[in-house]
Design an enzyme around this catalytic site. Sequence first.
Site, PDB file in Angstrom:
ATOM      1  CB  SER A   1      -1.028   0.054   1.408  1.00 11.77           C
ATOM      2  OG  SER A   1      -1.480  -1.041   1.691  1.00 11.77           O
TER       3      SER A   1
ATOM      4  CD  GLU B   1      -3.996   3.462  -6.347  1.00 11.12           C
ATOM      5  OE1 GLU B   1      -4.340   4.553  -6.146  1.00 11.12           O
ATOM      6  OE2 GLU B   1      -3.288   2.871  -5.483  1.00 11.12           O
TER       7      GLU B   1
ATOM      8  CG  HIS C   1      -2.712  -0.471  -3.824  1.00 12.70           C
ATOM      9  ND1 HIS C   1      -3.234   0.734  -3.552  1.00 12.70           N
ATOM     10  CD2 HIS C   1      -2.752  -1.309  -2.565  1.00 12.70           C
ATOM     11  CE1 HIS C   1      -3.528   0.827  -2.483  1.00 12.70           C
ATOM     12  NE2 HIS C   1      -3.296  -0.400  -1.842  1.00 12.70           N
TER      13      HIS C   1
ATOM     14  CG  ASN D   1      -4.008   4.163   0.709  1.00 10.63           C
ATOM     15  OD1 ASN D   1      -5.265   4.067   0.567  1.00 10.63           O
ATOM     16  ND2 ASN D   1      -3.552   2.915   0.546  1.00 10.63           N
TER      17      ASN D   1
END
Length: 708
Positions: A413, A446, A434, A484
Site C-alpha cells: 500500500s 491501482e 494494489h 491513499n
Amino acid sequence: MTGSDNTVVDYQVSGNVATITMKSGPVNALSQAVRVGLQDGVNQALSDDSVNAIVITSALPLFSGGADISEFKGGNLSPALPEVLNTIEQATKPVIAVLPGPAFGGGLEVALSCHHRITVKGNKVGLPEVNLGILPGAGGTQRLPRLTDAATALGMIVSGKPQPVTSLKGVFDVISDSAEDLSGDVSDYLASLTPENGIKRTCDIQIELDDTTKTVFEQTRAQVAKTAKGFFAPEKCIDCVYAAYTQPFEKGLETERELFMQCMNTPQARAQQHFFFAERAAGHVTDFDKSTPERDINKVAVIGAGTMGGGIAMNFANAGIPVTMLELKEEALEKGLALIRRNYENSAKKGKLTAQDVEDRMALLTGTTSYADLSDADLVIEAVFEKMEVKKTVFQALDEVCKPGAILASNTSTLDINEIATATSRPSDVIGLHFFSPANVMKLLEVVKTDDTAPEVIKSCMKMAKRIRKVAVLVGVCFGFVGNRMIEPYGREANRLLLEGASPEQVDKVMTDFGMPMGPFTMGDMAGLDIGYYVRQSRQEHIAHDPTYGAVANRLVEQGRVGLKCGKGVYLYEEGSRKPVPDPQVLKIASEEAERLGVTQRDDISDEEVLVRCMYTLINEGARILEEGIAAKPSDIDVIYVYGYGFPVYRGGPMKFADELGVKTLHDKLCEYRDKLGEYGQTWLQPSKLVTELAGKNGKFSDLQKKG
Ligand code: NAD
C-alpha cells in the site's frame, strides 16, 4: 428481392415484408446515420405497395446499445430519436421489432415504438439512462408502462438494470426458445397477422392508476428517497412513469421531455456522464500501444494467504485461473484456504453460487510452503506484511525460482516499489498491483508502474485486470500511490479538527452529507486505527515537525482503542454491532491533548470548515499528484475515488467536483482557512502550484484532460 444500403442500415424487401436491418458496429448506437436509415426505411416501406409488413432488426448479435453518447454534447442532429419513433409507431403497416440480442436505452425505445416485439429466451433488455443522471427521453417512460405493469416499468427505469426478457410481462409478443427458432417464429408470426391485429400502437393503450398501482408508486418513492440520496434523476424517472398513468400520451411525452431537460442540466448528470467517460478513459494509456507484445497469464501465484492474499486469489479463481498460494507455515496456509472456502460458502448460502461452483473454485486453489512450486507461474502477486525487508526477501526468492518473463507484482500500500524491484535481477518485470480491501469485492485496481516496468508488463496487467473484472488505473510510484496519498490530508485534517474542538460526529456527518459512504472516523475505526499509527511511525521524517499530527489518534491507539475490531476506537461499538456510538471520553482526550500541545480549542468550527479542510485538501493533493505525473489525467483520480473509496458518483469524483465548484473557489477557500489557521495553515493548507495556476486563469482540471 429489392433493397438499398446506407452502410449502417440495410433495407431489403422479400415477398411482402420489408426488413430494415441495423448493422452499425460495434453496438448499433443510434447515431444520426442509423436514425436516418430507420426513418427512410419505414417511409420507403410505407410507399411501396408490395410491402404489407415491416421488420426492424439487427445484423449484430445485439439489437442496439442505445443513444450515441458522443452526440450528447453536439447540437440538434436531425432527425431526433423521438421523431423517428413516432414515424415507426404511426406507420400504417404492421411494424415488428425482432431482437436477436440485448437492447438498451434508445435501442429498447425503438422496440417499444414498434407494433410487435419478438425476441429469444436468455436475452436481456434495459433502460440504463438513470446511470447517466438522465431518463429515457424517447418515449420509454410513456411506452413501457403501457405494455407492462407499474412495478416492472418502475423497476427497470429507476434502477437502470438490464432485465431478462422473460421477466417482462406484456412487453414481448413472442419469445423464441432458441436463436435457431427465431426466424421461423418471425415467419409464423407475420403469417398470423390480420388487418385487425396488425397495427397495435403502444401509444393507444389505456392504463389506469388503481390503488395497487398507487401503492407501487409510494413504495418506489420511499425506496428511492432512502437509497438514491443525492441523485437527481431517479425521482424524475418516477414522475415520468406517473405521467404515463395520469396524462394522455402526447402530454406524457411533453412531461418526459421537460424532465429529461431538467435532468440534463444538473451537476449530477454532468458528473455521471463525466464518470462514464472517465472509466473508459482509464484504459487508454500512452505507455503501450497495439504493437506492444502481451504476456499470457494462465497461472498465478499469491504470496501470503492473509486478508489481502486470500481475496486476491479469489479473483483469479472466479475467473477460472489456477492459483498457488504460498505461506511460510502450513497452518497459515490452511487458515487462509479455510477462510476462502467460508467466503465462497457464504456466497452459496445467499444463492450467488452453487455448491458445485464452490468446489470448482476451491479446486483451482492450491497451497504450498515451497518457492520451488512457483517456477511455472506467469504472474506472482506478493501480499505479505508491509515491511520493506520482508518484501525484499520475498522478491529475492521469487527472482531465484520464477521463470523468465514471469511478472512479479507487489500489493504493497505504501512502500517504494522501485526499491522492492532492486531485490531482483529483473526490475523491468516488477510492478505494483494494489488491490483494495476486501480484494474479492472492491472493483478498483491501482496498477503501479515503477521507473523500470516494461510496457509489455503494464499492458499485460491492464488486460489481466479486465479478465478478473477489475477497473484498472495506471499510476506511478509515490507514498500511498494515488488513493491513499490523497486520503492522508483528509485524515490529517479530520484528526486536527478533533484536536481543535470538533466532534467526530460532526466531521463524519459533514462527509456523509457530502455523499461519502462513511466519515473519516468511522472509516478509521473500520480499517483499524493501528494501521494509521504505524504509517505515521514510518513517516516521521515528513511529519515529526508537527507534533499535533495525528495526536488524538496516537493516544487512542496507545490506550488500546484500535477500532471496531476491539469494540472501541474513536467510537464505541456494542458487541457484534458495527454501529458507532459517540464516546465523551474521546472529546476529553482531545481537549487534554490540545492543552498539552498548546492548541486552542474552538466552538466555532463550521461544517464548511470541515468540508474545506478535509475534502478540499484531498483534492489539493490530487492536483500535486497530477503535477508530478503520478496520475496521467484528472479523470483517473476520479475513477480511483469512486471505485476505491465510495466517492459519490453523482459528484463525478474529486477532480470533477472541483471543476463544478470552480478551481478558483477551491483555491480561495484553501487560502481563507490557511490564513485563519496561522502557522498550522501555512504548513498544511497551501494550495498546490496547479491549483494556483488554474485558479489564476479560471481554468478547470478537465482542461488538462483535453490537452493530454
Ligand atoms: P495480513 O497480515 O492479513 O496477511 C499477511 C500474510 O502474509 C499473513 O498470512 C502472513 O503469514 C503472510 N506472510 C508474512 N510474511 C511472509 C513471507 N515471508 N512469506 C510468505 N507469507 C508471509 O496482511 P494484509 O492485510 O493481507 O496485507 C498484506 C499486504 O497487502 C500488505 O503489503 C498491505 O500493505 C497490503 N494491503 C493491505 C490492504 C488492507 O486493507 N488490508 C489493502 C491494500 C493493500
